[in-house]
Design a protein around this motif. Structure first.
Motif, PDB file in Angstrom:
ATOM      1  N   ASN A 169     -10.093  -5.136 -11.542  1.00 23.81           N
ATOM      2  CA  ASN A 169     -10.526  -5.237 -10.069  1.00 23.81           C
ATOM      3  C   ASN A 169      -9.700  -5.199  -9.231  1.00 23.81           C
ATOM      4  OD1 ASN A 169     -13.095  -5.132 -11.274  1.00 23.81           O
ATOM      5  ND2 ASN A 169     -13.179  -7.371 -11.220  1.00 23.81           N
ATOM      6  N   ALA A 170      -8.529  -5.777  -9.432  1.00 27.65           N
ATOM      7  CA  ALA A 170      -7.403  -5.713  -8.232  1.00 27.65           C
ATOM      8  C   ALA A 170      -6.637  -4.133  -7.998  1.00 27.65           C
ATOM      9  CB  ALA A 170      -5.955  -6.357  -8.849  1.00 27.65           C
ATOM     10  N   ILE A 171      -7.154  -3.226  -8.868  1.00 32.13           N
ATOM     11  CA  ILE A 171      -6.654  -1.763  -8.646  1.00 32.13           C
ATOM     12  C   ILE A 171      -7.172  -1.450  -7.368  1.00 32.13           C
ATOM     13  CG2 ILE A 171      -6.748   0.395  -9.743  1.00 32.13           C
ATOM     14  CD1 ILE A 171      -6.689  -0.672 -12.490  1.00 32.13           C
ATOM     15  N   ILE A 172      -8.485  -1.684  -7.103  1.00 25.48           N
ATOM     16  CA  ILE A 172      -9.250  -0.972  -5.983  1.00 25.48           C
ATOM     17  C   ILE A 172      -8.539  -1.707  -4.705  1.00 25.48           C
ATOM     18  CG2 ILE A 172     -11.373  -1.203  -4.560  1.00 25.48           C
ATOM     19  CD1 ILE A 172     -12.739  -1.330  -7.386  1.00 25.48           C
ATOM     20  N   TYR A 173      -8.105  -3.125  -4.911  1.00 30.08           N
ATOM     21  CA  TYR A 173      -7.537  -3.547  -3.537  1.00 30.08           C
ATOM     22  C   TYR A 173      -6.046  -2.984  -3.393  1.00 30.08           C
ATOM     23  CZ  TYR A 173     -11.407  -6.524  -3.813  1.00 30.08           C
ATOM     24  OH  TYR A 173     -12.810  -7.122  -4.020  1.00 30.08           O
ATOM     25  N   LEU A 174      -5.293  -2.893  -4.399  1.00 33.39           N
ATOM     26  CA  LEU A 174      -4.070  -2.130  -4.395  1.00 33.39           C
ATOM     27  C   LEU A 174      -4.056  -0.632  -3.731  1.00 33.39           C
ATOM     28  CD1 LEU A 174      -2.609  -3.270  -7.812  1.00 33.39           C
ATOM     29  CD2 LEU A 174      -1.678  -3.811  -5.514  1.00 33.39           C
ATOM     30  N   ALA A 175      -5.115   0.092  -4.192  1.00 29.15           N
ATOM     31  CA  ALA A 175      -5.280   1.384  -3.611  1.00 29.15           C
ATOM     32  C   ALA A 175      -5.511   1.210  -1.980  1.00 29.15           C
ATOM     33  CB  ALA A 175      -6.545   2.184  -4.143  1.00 29.15           C
ATOM     34  N   ALA A 176      -6.392   0.189  -1.617  1.00 32.36           N
ATOM     35  CA  ALA A 176      -6.532   0.099  -0.330  1.00 32.36           C
ATOM     36  C   ALA A 176      -5.291  -0.361   0.565  1.00 32.36           C
ATOM     37  CB  ALA A 176      -7.815  -1.104   0.128  1.00 32.36           C
ATOM     38  N   LEU A 177      -4.388  -1.285  -0.073  1.00 33.00           N
ATOM     39  CA  LEU A 177      -3.391  -1.662   0.490  1.00 33.00           C
ATOM     40  C   LEU A 177      -2.216  -0.672   0.715  1.00 33.00           C
ATOM     41  CD1 LEU A 177      -2.800  -5.171  -1.143  1.00 33.00           C
ATOM     42  CD2 LEU A 177      -3.109  -4.702   1.131  1.00 33.00           C
ATOM     43  N   ALA A 178      -2.230   0.597  -0.162  1.00 30.30           N
ATOM     44  CA  ALA A 178      -1.479   1.439  -0.227  1.00 30.30           C
ATOM     45  C   ALA A 178      -1.609   2.469   0.897  1.00 30.30           C
ATOM     46  CB  ALA A 178      -1.584   2.496  -1.425  1.00 30.30           C
ATOM     47  N   ALA A 179      -2.839   2.247   1.736  1.00 29.89           N
ATOM     48  CA  ALA A 179      -3.009   3.097   2.893  1.00 29.89           C
ATOM     49  C   ALA A 179      -2.374   2.428   4.022  1.00 29.89           C
ATOM     50  CB  ALA A 179      -4.394   3.206   3.014  1.00 29.89           C
ATOM     51  N   VAL A 180      -1.974   1.017   4.103  1.00 31.39           N
ATOM     52  CA  VAL A 180      -1.561   0.384   5.213  1.00 31.39           C
ATOM     53  C   VAL A 180      -0.291   0.800   5.730  1.00 31.39           C
ATOM     54  CG1 VAL A 180      -0.994  -1.793   6.217  1.00 31.39           C
ATOM     55  CG2 VAL A 180      -2.893  -1.714   4.542  1.00 31.39           C
ATOM     56  N   ASP A 181      -0.090   1.103   6.942  1.00 27.99           N
ATOM     57  CA  ASP A 181       1.365   1.724   7.383  1.00 27.99           C
ATOM     58  C   ASP A 181       2.439   0.689   7.357  1.00 27.99           C
ATOM     59  OD1 ASP A 181       2.996   3.060   8.966  1.00 27.99           O
ATOM     60  OD2 ASP A 181       1.831   3.340  10.666  1.00 27.99           O
ATOM     61  N   PRO A 182       3.618   1.005   6.570  1.00 27.42           N
ATOM     62  CA  PRO A 182       4.544   0.096   6.637  1.00 27.42           C
ATOM     63  C   PRO A 182       5.083  -0.485   7.791  1.00 27.42           C
ATOM     64  CG  PRO A 182       4.596   1.855   4.966  1.00 27.42           C
ATOM     65  CD  PRO A 182       3.524   2.213   5.893  1.00 27.42           C
ATOM     66  N   SER A 183       5.035   0.410   8.802  1.00 21.42           N
ATOM     67  CA  SER A 183       5.613   0.202  10.321  1.00 21.42           C
ATOM     68  C   SER A 183       4.903  -1.169  10.937  1.00 21.42           C
ATOM     69  CB  SER A 183       5.366   1.429  11.176  1.00 21.42           C
ATOM     70  OG  SER A 183       4.131   1.691  11.213  1.00 21.42           O
TER      71      SER A 183
END
Length: 295
Positions: free
Chosen positions: A172-186
């Motif tokens: 289930n963490a895969i879905i949240y990791l996918a969402a976190l990948a879209a966060v701007d590192p800046s």
């Protein structure tokens, strides 16, 4: 012209549409059995009508309150205790800086999802068995007798909830990791320059970024509130803990499949679906207050 361009995509969608129509929507017609005295000879539509008699029989049984209570308690614990774990796991993996370590942990936490509950039941028995369990091997070094983990109600519930988390949290963490990948590192860089520590960055950036995903996953999990995993219960339950482990799914199996009382079992399934529908609507209303909802 636009329709012709979308024809390949629509053709690709047809198998999924056929699957849902055949295996998800068509079986809904079988709910009519709940209002009939169903028998194989007359079939679904030829069996005589019984009205709400099956529901009256269902809720007049003395053990029904206990079965519904067990279902609600176990489902509630699975959501309250188990739902946050994939979120925490995804945040921790997202903060890991060593790529090899991140991949290793991801692999280890994903693996249990691919194991059948029969296999996991064997692992649980190997660890928590009273006589030859691994855990009781250490318990007997400090006490005179082993502890019956699988035969005490409180410890059985803890093992039930814990095993469910262990099996599905990584997946289930895969879905949240996918969402976190879209966060701007800046955003993290700017927060760090402003003096924000890791906890402040997680609270102010990470959690708000995945809040829409959390809301949607919460609504979907509530939709399965009354569906305590039959496989998990069946491989773990025993007569010593039947007072807390007997739920709607096991009752349906015992009465419907083994007992042949299909109308009664369907009536219970209909009741379960109606409760789930009400809970999904309520959860969606709650999620809408955060600005995120399914509809």
């Amino acid at each position: 012209m636009r329709f012709r361009q979308n024809v390949p995509i629509m053709l690709m969608f047809l198998p999924a549409l056929a699957f849902f129509l055949i295996f998800r929507y068509a079986p809904i017609g079988g709910l009519v059995i709940a209002f009939k005295n169903y028998n194989f000879a007359d079939g679904v539509f030829g069996s005589p009508w019984a009205g709400i008699k099956n529901f009256e029989i269902l809720f007049s049984q003395p053990q029904m309150l206990r079965i519904i209570r067990n279902t609600i308690i176990l489902s509630f614990l699975q959501i309250v205790v188990g739902f946050p774990f994939p979120i925490f796991l995804a945040i921790l993996l997202n903060e890991a800086r060593k790529l090899w370590f991140k991949k290793l942990v991801q692999t280890l936490v994903y693996l249990p999802h691919f194991l059948n509950w029969v296999i996991i039941g064997g692992i649980i028995a190997l660890v928590f068995a009273q006589e030859k369990g691994v855990l009781n091997h250490f318990v007997t070094q400090w006490s005179e007798a082993p502890y019956p983990f699988l035969y005490k109600e409180n410890s059985w519930i803890a093992i039930f909830v814990g095993s469910g988390i262990w099996k599905e949290a990584g997946w289930n963490a895969i879905i949240y990791l996918a969402a976190l990948a879209a966060v701007d590192p800046s955003l993290y860089e700017a927060a760090s320059m402003d003096g924000a520590g890791k906890l402040r960055q997680i609270w102010s950036i990470t959690l708000p970024a995945i809040l829409p995903t959390i809301a949607i996953m919460f609504v979907l999990s509530v939709g399965h509130f009354m569906e305590v995993s039959f496989d998990q219960i069946y491989v773990m339950q025993n007569s010593a803990v039947s007072a807390v482990s007997d739920v709607i799914s096991t009752w349906n199996f015992r009465v419907g499949i083994n007992g042949g009382q299909f109308s009664l079992a369907t009536a219970m399934g209909f009741f379960e679906s109606m409760v789930a529908l009400v809970l999904v609507i309520a959860a969606n209303v709650l999620a809408k207050r955060t600005g995120n909802s399914l509809w």
